[in-house]
Design an enzyme around this catalytic site. Structure first.
Site, PDB file in Angstrom:
ATOM      1  N   SER A 227       0.847  -1.201   0.000  1.00  0.00           N
ATOM      2  CA  SER A 227       0.000   0.000   0.000  1.00  0.00           C
ATOM      3  C   SER A 227       0.882   1.251   0.000  1.00  0.00           C
ATOM      4  CB  SER A 227      -0.909   0.013   1.240  1.00  0.00           C
ATOM      5  OG  SER A 227      -0.122  -0.025   2.418  1.00  0.00           O
TER       6      SER A 227
ATOM      7  N   TYR B  25       8.712   7.755  16.956  1.00  0.00           N
ATOM      8  CA  TYR B  25       8.847   7.709  15.494  1.00  0.00           C
ATOM      9  C   TYR B  25       9.992   8.615  15.034  1.00  0.00           C
ATOM     10  CZ  TYR B  25       7.400   8.101  10.569  1.00  0.00           C
ATOM     11  OH  TYR B  25       7.357   8.089   9.194  1.00  0.00           O
TER      12      TYR B  25
ATOM     13  N   SER C 248      11.850   9.949   6.857  1.00  0.00           N
ATOM     14  CA  SER C 248      10.793  10.950   7.016  1.00  0.00           C
ATOM     15  C   SER C 248      11.483  12.280   7.281  1.00  0.00           C
ATOM     16  CB  SER C 248       9.923  10.572   8.211  1.00  0.00           C
ATOM     17  OG  SER C 248       9.079  11.650   8.557  1.00  0.00           O
TER      18      SER C 248
ATOM     19  N   ILE D 204       3.154   4.434  -0.109  1.00  0.00           N
ATOM     20  CA  ILE D 204       4.364   4.859  -0.819  1.00  0.00           C
ATOM     21  C   ILE D 204       5.048   3.684  -1.523  1.00  0.00           C
ATOM     22  CG2 ILE D 204       6.671   5.874  -0.495  1.00  0.00           C
ATOM     23  CD1 ILE D 204       5.455   7.465   1.898  1.00  0.00           C
TER      24      ILE D 204
ATOM     25  N   LYS E 281      13.375   7.282  13.140  1.00  0.00           N
ATOM     26  CA  LYS E 281      13.825   7.701  11.802  1.00  0.00           C
ATOM     27  C   LYS E 281      15.188   8.397  11.888  1.00  0.00           C
ATOM     28  CE  LYS E 281      10.229   6.193   9.342  1.00  0.00           C
ATOM     29  NZ  LYS E 281      10.308   5.079   8.393  1.00  0.00           N
TER      30      LYS E 281
HETATM   31  N1  LIG Z   1       2.485   8.721   4.805  1.00  0.00           N
HETATM   32  C1  LIG Z   1       3.296   9.628   5.312  1.00  0.00           C
HETATM   33  O1  LIG Z   1       2.896  10.777   5.552  1.00  0.00           O
HETATM   34  C2  LIG Z   1       4.732   9.278   5.573  1.00  0.00           C
HETATM   35  C3  LIG Z   1       5.623  10.338   5.825  1.00  0.00           C
HETATM   36  C4  LIG Z   1       6.954  10.050   6.073  1.00  0.00           C
HETATM   37  C5  LIG Z   1       7.401   8.753   6.046  1.00  0.00           C
HETATM   38  N2  LIG Z   1       6.533   7.728   5.793  1.00  0.00           N
HETATM   39  C6  LIG Z   1       7.077   6.370   5.787  1.00  0.00           C
HETATM   40  O2  LIG Z   1       6.707   5.716   4.607  1.00  0.00           O
HETATM   41  C7  LIG Z   1       6.713   4.309   4.799  1.00  0.00           C
HETATM   42  C8  LIG Z   1       5.467   3.719   4.183  1.00  0.00           C
HETATM   43  O3  LIG Z   1       4.339   4.258   4.831  1.00  0.00           O
HETATM   44  P1  LIG Z   1       2.993   4.647   4.059  1.00  0.00           P
HETATM   45  O4  LIG Z   1       2.708   6.066   4.352  1.00  0.00           O
HETATM   46  O5  LIG Z   1       3.045   4.190   2.657  1.00  0.00           O
HETATM   47  O6  LIG Z   1       1.927   3.820   4.919  1.00  0.00           O
HETATM   48  P2  LIG Z   1       1.187   2.423   4.640  1.00  0.00           P
HETATM   49  O7  LIG Z   1       0.348   2.526   3.419  1.00  0.00           O
HETATM   50  O8  LIG Z   1       0.543   2.079   5.938  1.00  0.00           O
HETATM   51  O9  LIG Z   1       2.388   1.433   4.334  1.00  0.00           O
HETATM   52  C9  LIG Z   1       3.079   0.735   5.314  1.00  0.00           C
HETATM   53  C10 LIG Z   1       3.603  -0.527   4.675  1.00  0.00           C
HETATM   54  O10 LIG Z   1       4.401  -1.214   5.642  1.00  0.00           O
HETATM   55  C11 LIG Z   1       4.003  -2.562   5.669  1.00  0.00           C
HETATM   56  N3  LIG Z   1       4.237  -3.151   6.987  1.00  0.00           N
HETATM   57  C12 LIG Z   1       3.825  -2.697   8.190  1.00  0.00           C
HETATM   58  N4  LIG Z   1       4.211  -3.523   9.159  1.00  0.00           N
HETATM   59  C13 LIG Z   1       4.892  -4.529   8.559  1.00  0.00           C
HETATM   60  C14 LIG Z   1       5.543  -5.701   9.031  1.00  0.00           C
HETATM   61  N5  LIG Z   1       5.565  -6.040  10.322  1.00  0.00           N
HETATM   62  N6  LIG Z   1       6.144  -6.506   8.124  1.00  0.00           N
HETATM   63  C15 LIG Z   1       6.122  -6.212   6.814  1.00  0.00           C
HETATM   64  N7  LIG Z   1       5.529  -5.119   6.316  1.00  0.00           N
HETATM   65  C16 LIG Z   1       4.926  -4.293   7.176  1.00  0.00           C
HETATM   66  C17 LIG Z   1       2.516  -2.553   5.318  1.00  0.00           C
HETATM   67  O11 LIG Z   1       2.127  -3.785   4.725  1.00  0.00           O
HETATM   68  P3  LIG Z   1       1.297  -4.968   5.447  1.00  0.00           P
HETATM   69  O12 LIG Z   1       0.332  -4.318   6.391  1.00  0.00           O
HETATM   70  O13 LIG Z   1       0.648  -5.651   4.292  1.00  0.00           O
HETATM   71  O14 LIG Z   1       2.332  -5.802   6.108  1.00  0.00           O
HETATM   72  C18 LIG Z   1       2.479  -1.457   4.261  1.00  0.00           C
HETATM   73  O15 LIG Z   1       2.756  -1.988   2.994  1.00  0.00           O
HETATM   74  C19 LIG Z   1       6.854   4.099   6.297  1.00  0.00           C
HETATM   75  O16 LIG Z   1       8.181   3.724   6.602  1.00  0.00           O
HETATM   76  C20 LIG Z   1       6.539   5.466   6.892  1.00  0.00           C
HETATM   77  O17 LIG Z   1       7.225   5.689   8.093  1.00  0.00           O
HETATM   78  C21 LIG Z   1       5.217   7.970   5.558  1.00  0.00           C
END
Ligand SMILES: NC(=O)c1ccc[n+]([C@@H]2O[C@H](COP(=O)([O-])OP(=O)(O)OC[C@H]3O[C@@H](n4cnc5c(N)ncnc54)[C@H](OP(=O)(O)O)[C@@H]3O)[C@@H](O)[C@H]2O)c1
Length: 321
Positions: free
Chosen positions: A56, A203, A190, A58, A207
């Site tokens: 899902s 968090y 991040s 990013i 990071k």
């Molecule tokens: N969205 C933002 O505003 C933002 C900003 C800065 C940084 N980020 C970083 O971007 C990255 C992706 O986040 P996102 O925003 O795209 O959110 P997201 O859609 O919730 O994606 C998180 C991903 O991590 C996977 N995941 C979580 N726990 C896991 C585990 N134990 N083992 C394997 N996979 C796992 C989830 O897949 P499953 O649930 O299928 O395992 C999902 O694919 C993260 O590292 C987050 O810190 C996000």
């Protein structure tokens, strides 16, 4: 006009243009420049990129951006059904550049460190090579500093730091054995990884730690490429699963109607950063991008800290300003 005045004028102009770019762009200037004039994504065609957290947000968006240019992919996360949907999407946008076998689904729980090595063997058995590991899986947090249980600190670090470091070490060892250390390790960090924000202490710390681990790696292995990609607020469902301060807690909120950069744009920019082997890059809408620049400057950070309340900072990161 004297020569000195002319030089000073150029200097002032340079900074004015820079500040305007900080305001209007949705990423740092170097990344924007590379997206226009840098190495094309098609140079990565045929390479094998392993993305964790690809089910899902990013990770999904990055996979789609790379697939469009014929990059072969390994998609990992826990939810197999979502990974299959991402695989379909990748094959569609690849328009014949990729076949089913070129987009491998490799379900894994990052927290099961004892399964990391066999996951790496699966990648190598399938593709006989690995070019880039993108550590993207992670969870965010919303909690008051004073309320955070130490178990939450530990659990968040397990996923966002130790699991990433463990998998990266295995892959770096493979790069050393196979290619004398040539290879590429990337991570979704991040902006909170170099500029702390309120209500996400663990968090932010995680990071920051991740950035330090990867920067230290780069100082040891000069042939290795390391990319730290630091998004600001992005429109994904990450708040649903984000940690709170209590063990087992999840924020369970949607980010709908918040001012956030789209996951698709974020994925495109991430892909550019990879193709151009950039070290630290970031993205985010105004004022996040401008603030990221200020945060890289100690004096401006101090000024920001003095004049911005924690409520204002929080509104900016929640896309409400
Ligand atoms: N969205 C933002 O505003 C933002 C900003 C800065 C940084 N980020 C970083 O971007 C990255 C992706 O986040 P996102 O925003 O795209 O959110 P997201 O859609 O919730 O994606 C998180 C991903 O991590 C996977 N995941 C979580 N726990 C896991 C585990 N134990 N083992 C394997 N996979 C796992 C989830 O897949 P499953 O649930 O299928 O395992 C999902 O694919 C993260 O590292 C987050 O810190 C996000």
């Amino acid at each position: 006009m004297t020569f000195l005045e002319f030089v000073l004028l150029l200097l002032v102009l340079y900074y004015v243009i820079y500040v305007v770019l900080w305001i209007v762009l949705d990423c740092n200037v170097a990344l924007w420049y590379k997206s226009r004039f840098g190495v094309s994504l098609s140079t990565m065609r045929g390479q094998v990129v392993w993305i964790t957290g690809a089910s899902s947000g990013i990770g999904r968006a990055l996979a789609v951006s790379l697939a469009r240019h014929g990059v072969r992919l390994v998609l990992s996360a826990r939810r197999q059904e979502q990974l299959e949907q991402v695989q379909d999407e990748c094959l569609q946008v690849a328009r014949g550049l990729l076949a089913q076998k070129d987009v491998l689904i490799l379900p894994m729980d990052m927290l099961q460190l004892d399964k990391h090595q066999s996951a790496l063997y699966s990648v190598l058995n399938h593709f006989e090579r690995l070019d880039v590991l993108v550590n993207n899986a992670g969870r965010s947090q919303r909690a008051n500093w004073t309320d955070i249980e130490i178990q939450v600190d530990r659990e968040l670090f397990e996923l966002d730091v130790f699991a990433v470091v463990h998998l990266s070490r295995l892959v770096v060892r493979y790069f050393l054995e196979q290619n004398g250390g040539r290879g590429h390790i990337a991570a979704t960090s991040s902006i909170a990884g170099f500029s702390p924000v309120p209500f996400s202490a663990t968090y932010c710390a995680a990071k920051h730690a991740l950035n330090a681990y990867l920067m230290a790696l780069k100082t040891e292995l000069r042939k290795l490429d390391v990319t730290i990609f630091a998004p600001g607020p992005i429109a994904t469902d990450f708040l649903l699963e984000a940690f709170t301060g209590a063990q087992g807690g999840k924020v369970g909120q949607s980010t709908a109607n918040q001012k956030r950069l789209t996951a698709e744009r974020c994925g495109e920019l991430f892909a550019v950063a990879l193709a151009n082997k950039m070290d630290l890059t970031w993205c985010g809408l105004f004022p996040v991008n401008l603030m990221a620049y200020c945060a890289r400057n100690a004096t401006l950070t101090k000024i920001l800290g003095q004049y911005m309340t924690e409520k204002t900072l929080n509104k900016i990161r929640e896309g409400k300003l």
